[in-house]
Design a protein around this motif. Structure first.
Motif, PDB file in Angstrom:
ATOM      1  N   GLU A  44       0.860  -1.185   0.000  1.00 13.55           N
ATOM      2  CA  GLU A  44       0.000   0.000   0.000  1.00 13.55           C
ATOM      3  C   GLU A  44       0.896   1.234   0.000  1.00 13.55           C
ATOM      4  O   GLU A  44       1.284   1.739   1.040  1.00 13.55           O
ATOM      5  N   THR A  47      -0.699   7.616  -0.434  1.00 16.87           N
ATOM      6  CA  THR A  47      -0.569   8.586   0.660  1.00 16.87           C
ATOM      7  C   THR A  47      -1.926   8.958   1.242  1.00 16.87           C
ATOM      8  O   THR A  47      -2.008   9.765   2.171  1.00 16.87           O
ATOM      9  N   THR A  48      -2.995   8.371   0.678  1.00 17.32           N
ATOM     10  CA  THR A  48      -4.341   8.618   1.188  1.00 17.32           C
ATOM     11  C   THR A  48      -5.080   7.285   1.302  1.00 17.32           C
ATOM     12  O   THR A  48      -4.678   6.279   0.706  1.00 17.32           O
ATOM     13  N   PHE A  49      -6.179   7.300   2.049  1.00 18.11           N
ATOM     14  CA  PHE A  49      -7.017   6.102   2.151  1.00 18.11           C
ATOM     15  C   PHE A  49      -7.536   5.693   0.770  1.00 18.11           C
ATOM     16  O   PHE A  49      -7.581   4.514   0.437  1.00 18.11           O
ATOM     17  N   ASN A  52      -4.831   3.926  -1.431  1.00 19.28           N
ATOM     18  CA  ASN A  52      -4.540   2.559  -0.975  1.00 19.28           C
ATOM     19  C   ASN A  52      -5.683   1.595  -1.280  1.00 19.28           C
ATOM     20  O   ASN A  52      -5.452   0.432  -1.650  1.00 19.28           O
ATOM     21  N   ASP A  72      -9.697   0.951   2.565  1.00 17.24           N
ATOM     22  CA  ASP A  72      -8.592   1.319   3.437  1.00 17.24           C
ATOM     23  C   ASP A  72      -9.208   2.222   4.484  1.00 17.24           C
ATOM     24  O   ASP A  72      -9.926   3.169   4.154  1.00 17.24           O
ATOM     25  N   SER A  73      -9.004   1.878   5.715  1.00 15.79           N
ATOM     26  CA  SER A  73      -9.668   2.628   6.772  1.00 15.79           C
ATOM     27  C   SER A  73      -8.732   2.832   7.938  1.00 15.79           C
ATOM     28  O   SER A  73      -7.716   2.148   8.077  1.00 15.79           O
ATOM     29  N   GLU A  76      -8.300   8.999  12.496  1.00 12.25           N
ATOM     30  CA  GLU A  76      -7.622  10.299  12.486  1.00 12.25           C
ATOM     31  C   GLU A  76      -7.922  11.023  13.799  1.00 12.25           C
ATOM     32  O   GLU A  76      -9.094  11.213  14.134  1.00 12.25           O
ATOM     33  N   GLY A  85      -3.875   7.828  11.147  1.00 10.73           N
ATOM     34  CA  GLY A  85      -4.194   7.929   9.729  1.00 10.73           C
ATOM     35  C   GLY A  85      -4.036   6.620   8.970  1.00 10.73           C
ATOM     36  O   GLY A  85      -4.482   5.572   9.425  1.00 10.73           O
ATOM     37  N   ILE A  86      -3.372   6.692   7.807  1.00 10.68           N
ATOM     38  CA  ILE A  86      -3.237   5.493   6.969  1.00 10.68           C
ATOM     39  C   ILE A  86      -2.342   4.435   7.614  1.00 10.68           C
ATOM     40  O   ILE A  86      -2.289   3.300   7.142  1.00 10.68           O
ATOM     41  N   TYR A  87      -1.675   4.813   8.705  1.00 10.62           N
ATOM     42  CA  TYR A  87      -0.815   3.846   9.411  1.00 10.62           C
ATOM     43  C   TYR A  87      -1.518   3.257  10.638  1.00 10.62           C
ATOM     44  O   TYR A  87      -0.871   2.688  11.517  1.00 10.62           O
ATOM     45  N   ARG A 138     -15.568   7.892   0.045  1.00 12.97           N
ATOM     46  CA  ARG A 138     -15.116   8.008   1.437  1.00 12.97           C
ATOM     47  C   ARG A 138     -16.302   8.183   2.375  1.00 12.97           C
ATOM     48  O   ARG A 138     -17.236   8.923   2.072  1.00 12.97           O
TER      49      ARG A 138
END
Length: 198
Positions: A44, A47-49, A52, A72-73, A76, A85-87, A138
């Motif tokens: 993945e 840089t954004t949901f 990914n 991808d969820s 935040e 975030g994405i991590y 989203r």
């Protein structure tokens, strides 16, 4: 006859939620854990949901030549400038340990006042079909981060997340209650017209 759709996840909790939601559209979901053919881990790199989710959906749709729904969820937290975030899944390490992630989050928010612990669950859902343009939408669920874990339902950060207007954490909600307000449900509502067309 129900149409088969691959759900691009190896997360049992997420797969269960998706299968329940897709059922009302006469779509039969199969997670990556249900497939006999192995699926390589997809990097993945977005840089954004949204990026990914599209990466996962398109890669698996290409491999199986079937319709794929991927999300991808994550969480935040405003006081942490949008982290994790994405991590979110690997916030405390690559082993994706929910308990360690929650402990790290509570530590990062120690000393932060309740009114400043605002946060949201975010979900980007992508649909990829061979020979068609991909779709991504989203959904969010606004709320705040509790001072301590409560509840045993759900997964991920659910024991810490209190939806707006609620006193209970997401993990204290029944699956039906959660599915009625979740970020995943709100994203699915936006792609509802596309699901009907499948």
């Amino acid at each position: 006859m129900m149409k088969k759709v691959i759900i691009a996840t190896k997360n049992n909790g997420k797969a269960k939620e998706f299968k329940e939601m897709l059922g009302k559209y006469d779509l039969e979901g199969y997670s990556l854990l249900d497939l006999k053919e192995p699926v390589e881990d997809i990097k993945e790199t977005g840089t954004t949901f949204e990026e990914n989710a599209l990466i996962k959906a398109e890669a698996i749709a290409s491999q199986f030549n079937l319709t794929v729904i991927a999300d991808d969820s994550g969480l935040e937290v405003d006081a942490l400038n949008g982290e994790p975030g994405i991590y979110s899944a690997r916030y405390a390490g690559i082993e994706k340990d929910d308990q360690k992630n929650m402990e790290k989050l509570l530590l990062a928010l120690s000393g932060v006042n309740p009114e400043d612990r605002t946060a949201r669950f975010v979900c980007a859902i992508a649909i990829a079909r061979p020979g068609s343009d991909s779709i991504v939408e989203r959904g969010t669920c606004e709320g705040s981060i509790a001072k301590e874990q409560k509840g045993t339902q759900g997964f991920g950060y659910d024991p810490l997340f209190i939806p707006s207007g609620e006193s209970r954490t997401m993990a204290e909600h029944t699956p039906d209650e959660k599915n009625s307000i979740s970020h995943r449900k709100n994203a699915l509502v936006k792609i509802e017209k596309h699901l009907k067309d499948l």
